[in-house]
Design a protein around this motif. Structure first.
Motif, PDB file in Angstrom:
ATOM      1  N   THR A   1      93.829  58.809 112.914  1.00 23.55           N
ATOM      2  CA  THR A   1      93.222  57.584 113.417  1.00 23.55           C
ATOM      3  C   THR A   1      94.311  56.565 113.740  1.00 23.55           C
ATOM      4  OG1 THR A   1      93.072  56.699 111.170  1.00 23.55           O
ATOM      5  CG2 THR A   1      91.145  57.912 112.023  1.00 23.55           C
TER       6      THR A   1
ATOM      7  N   PRO B   1      85.189  50.678 114.659  1.00 22.32           N
ATOM      8  CA  PRO B   1      84.503  51.939 114.981  1.00 22.32           C
ATOM      9  C   PRO B   1      84.460  52.268 116.466  1.00 22.32           C
ATOM     10  CG  PRO B   1      82.945  50.270 114.205  1.00 22.32           C
ATOM     11  CD  PRO B   1      84.313  49.753 113.914  1.00 22.32           C
ATOM     12  N   GLU B   2      84.258  51.263 117.331  1.00 23.10           N
ATOM     13  CA  GLU B   2      84.177  51.570 118.758  1.00 23.10           C
ATOM     14  C   GLU B   2      85.519  52.052 119.293  1.00 23.10           C
ATOM     15  OE1 GLU B   2      81.275  51.760 120.152  1.00 23.10           O
ATOM     16  OE2 GLU B   2      80.462  51.057 118.237  1.00 23.10           O
TER      17      GLU B   2
ATOM     18  N   VAL C   1      87.800  53.550 117.479  1.00 21.49           N
ATOM     19  CA  VAL C   1      88.053  54.870 116.912  1.00 21.49           C
ATOM     20  C   VAL C   1      87.376  55.945 117.766  1.00 21.49           C
ATOM     21  CG1 VAL C   1      87.626  56.378 114.939  1.00 21.49           C
ATOM     22  CG2 VAL C   1      88.421  54.052 114.554  1.00 21.49           C
TER      23      VAL C   1
ATOM     24  N   THR D   1      92.583  52.699 108.582  1.00 20.99           N
ATOM     25  CA  THR D   1      91.339  52.821 109.342  1.00 20.99           C
ATOM     26  C   THR D   1      90.310  53.613 108.533  1.00 20.99           C
ATOM     27  OG1 THR D   1      92.451  52.662 111.478  1.00 20.99           O
ATOM     28  CG2 THR D   1      90.302  53.749 111.444  1.00 20.99           C
TER      29      THR D   1
ATOM     30  N   VAL E   1      86.818  55.719 108.153  1.00 19.58           N
ATOM     31  CA  VAL E   1      85.892  56.558 108.910  1.00 19.58           C
ATOM     32  C   VAL E   1      84.759  56.982 107.973  1.00 19.58           C
ATOM     33  CG1 VAL E   1      85.586  58.636 110.305  1.00 19.58           C
ATOM     34  CG2 VAL E   1      87.749  57.383 110.400  1.00 19.58           C
TER      35      VAL E   1
ATOM     36  N   LEU F   1      80.236  57.340 111.094  1.00 20.97           N
ATOM     37  CA  LEU F   1      81.150  57.280 112.232  1.00 20.97           C
ATOM     38  C   LEU F   1      81.653  58.675 112.582  1.00 20.97           C
ATOM     39  CD1 LEU F   1      82.758  55.711 114.325  1.00 20.97           C
ATOM     40  CD2 LEU F   1      84.464  55.200 112.556  1.00 20.97           C
TER      41      LEU F   1
ATOM     42  N   ARG G   1      79.368  60.502 114.884  1.00 22.12           N
ATOM     43  CA  ARG G   1      79.553  60.167 116.294  1.00 22.12           C
ATOM     44  C   ARG G   1      80.761  60.888 116.881  1.00 22.12           C
ATOM     45  NH1 ARG G   1      79.871  53.857 117.078  1.00 22.12           N
ATOM     46  NH2 ARG G   1      80.034  54.575 119.255  1.00 22.12           N
TER      47      ARG G   1
END
Length: 272
Positions: free
Chosen positions: A100, A108-109, A111, A138, A140, A144, A147
């Protein structure tokens, strides 16, 4: 499944020793470990420039072939990670790990965008999400990762610095067949029970024959626990174990102190 997370050897002037890289890959796969993870955290990737990282990856491919090499191409920025991904793919890599964004924790967006762009640059190669919150910053969460797992080309996740509860949560949050790898060297049985795929082990780079025994049963698990405890997660300690075997270990390029006399003695006893 086990992948050995290899260190990067450096010569007298701190230059990358590509012959040493080849020797370490041969040591790992010759010792029975099915795959190697190169240019990752144990490989001191933040201390390598892009050309050096790509040369390390190419050297590993020469010895083990693309099916047995997981090449780490992650970077602090998406821009750099995409460039590394595309060039590694051009050199023949088929399995890529991407950490990451780090240092400045990513939202999140961003990532999701990071892995969308890296997966596109990977050009149908397998991409593994590399999560190391303790060092990268970061976060996760499982939602997330759900996604990210839907992105075409993303086939798995490697999580370091987290327990098997995270492996279980990630396994439950992703579709069947999505690979969940753990960096916890001593917990292969627990990882498998939690629904994980296997471990990416720095210790296996120095002691591949020991860890390879776990592929046919867990009789070696007490010895693995002892090894992991003695090495204590230190790249410098792993390199000293390699030195003791006449393999290219040497000095860390990053600012990591070498083992003291007591630790060196403990590592010698471990190897014996």
């Amino acid at each position: 499944m086990i992948a050995a997370a290899l260190t990067t050897p450096f010569g007298r002037a701190d230059q990358v020793d590509l012959g040493g890289v080849r020797a370490l890959v041969e040591h790992a796969v010759g010792g029975g470990v099915p795959a190697v993870f190169v240019a990752g955290t144990n490989g001191e990737f933040p201390a390598l420039d892009d050309g050096e990282r790509l040369d390390v990856i190419s050297a590993a491919l020469e010895v083990a072939g693309p099916a047995r090499v997981i090449a780490h191409v992650g970077a602090a920025t998406t821009w750099q990670a995409v460039r590394l991904t595309a060039e590694a793919r051009r050199r023949g890599v088929e399995r890529l790990a991407v950490i990451t964004p780090y240092f400045v924790p990513a939202g999140p967006e961003r990532v999701v965008e990071h892995f969308e762009r890296c997966a596109a640059a990977a050009d149908r190669a397998d991409v593994y999400v590399y999560v190391f919150t303790a060092l990268a910053g970061t976060v996760v969460p499982p939602s997330l990762l759900t996604r990210i797992a839907s992105i075409d080309g993303v086939v798995g996740v490697k999580v370091s610095g987290a327990g098997t509860d995270v492996v279980r949560a990630y396994s439950q949050a992703t579709p069947p067949g999505f690979e969940v790898w753990s960096g916890n060297d001593a917990e292969l049985p627990e990882v498998i029970v939690a629904g994980g795929t296997g471990i990416v082990s720095g210790n296996a780079g120095a002691l591949p024959a020991l860890f390879a025994q776990l592929l046919t049963g867990y009789a070696a698990q007490p010895a693995v626990h002892s090894a992991v405890k003695t090495v204590d997660g230190s790249i410098a300690n792993i390199k000293h174990l390699l030195d003791l075997q006449g393999l290219p270990g040497g000095r860390c390029r990053m600012a990591i102190d070498p083992p003291n006399a007591d630790r060196r003695a403990a590592l010698a006893r471990l190897l014996a």
